[in-house]
Design a protein around this motif. Sequence first.
Motif, short mmCIF file in Angstrom:
data_model
loop_
_atom_site.label_atom_id
_atom_site.label_comp_id
_atom_site.label_asym_id
_atom_site.label_seq_id
_atom_site.Cartn_x
_atom_site.Cartn_y
_atom_site.Cartn_z
N PRO A 131 0.79 -1.06 0.07
CA PRO A 131 0.05 0.00 -0.12
C PRO A 131 0.86 1.23 -0.01
CG PRO A 131 -0.06 -1.14 2.08
CD PRO A 131 0.77 -1.77 1.24
N THR A 132 0.27 2.22 -0.48
CA THR A 132 1.05 3.55 -0.63
C THR A 132 0.76 4.10 0.67
OG1 THR A 132 -0.78 4.69 -1.71
CG2 THR A 132 0.54 3.73 -3.04
N ASP A 135 -2.82 5.18 0.87
CA ASP A 135 -3.58 3.77 1.23
C ASP A 135 -3.59 3.53 2.81
OD1 ASP A 135 -4.28 3.34 -1.55
OD2 ASP A 135 -2.36 2.11 -1.89
N LYS A 136 -2.50 3.76 3.30
CA LYS A 136 -2.18 3.46 4.69
C LYS A 136 -3.01 4.36 5.49
CE LYS A 136 2.58 1.53 4.35
NZ LYS A 136 3.65 1.64 4.43
N ASP A 138 -5.72 5.92 4.47
CA ASP A 138 -7.16 5.76 4.21
C ASP A 138 -7.48 4.36 5.30
OD1 ASP A 138 -7.66 7.86 2.57
OD2 ASP A 138 -7.40 6.39 0.76
#
Length: 160
Positions: A131-132, A135-136, A138
């Motif tokens: 995950p980017t 993403d983390k 979110d």
Amino acid sequence: MNNLTILTQRSEALRKLETELAQFEREKLTPATEDQARTILGRLVVHYPSDGRSSKDWKIAGEDWLREMAHFPLDVLEEGRRDYLRQPYHRMPSLGEMLALWSPPYERRLADARLMREQVEAWQRPVYEGPTEADKADITKAVAELGAHVKAKGRLAFGH
């Protein structure tokens, strides 16, 4: 090692595999020309006495042989011819006997090429790098909201 270095190395490895596959297909799978196949057949026939066939019959048989020989590489045809000549036979081989000599090495080469193509395809697939940071963030936010919901309601309630 940074992502750019990894992608560069991956790209170089893929190019190398693609080059090796193209070379393998060119050197090991390229069919003999019709003239080369005709020469192999002539070099086989000359070792055995004629069985009384007419020239028309030989022409028909030759066309059948050449059609069946059309996809084999020259070295496979030549090796099969030499293998048959080393046998204690005193007769012209049948087409089926020669196919039994030519097919196994050719099939092994086809299998090797399939394996190489699968390796190229595997290297062409995108690599998941996790995950980017967005993403983390979110995921962290969603988990926090879920925790707050559970704390407020005392349970998980979906769709209500």
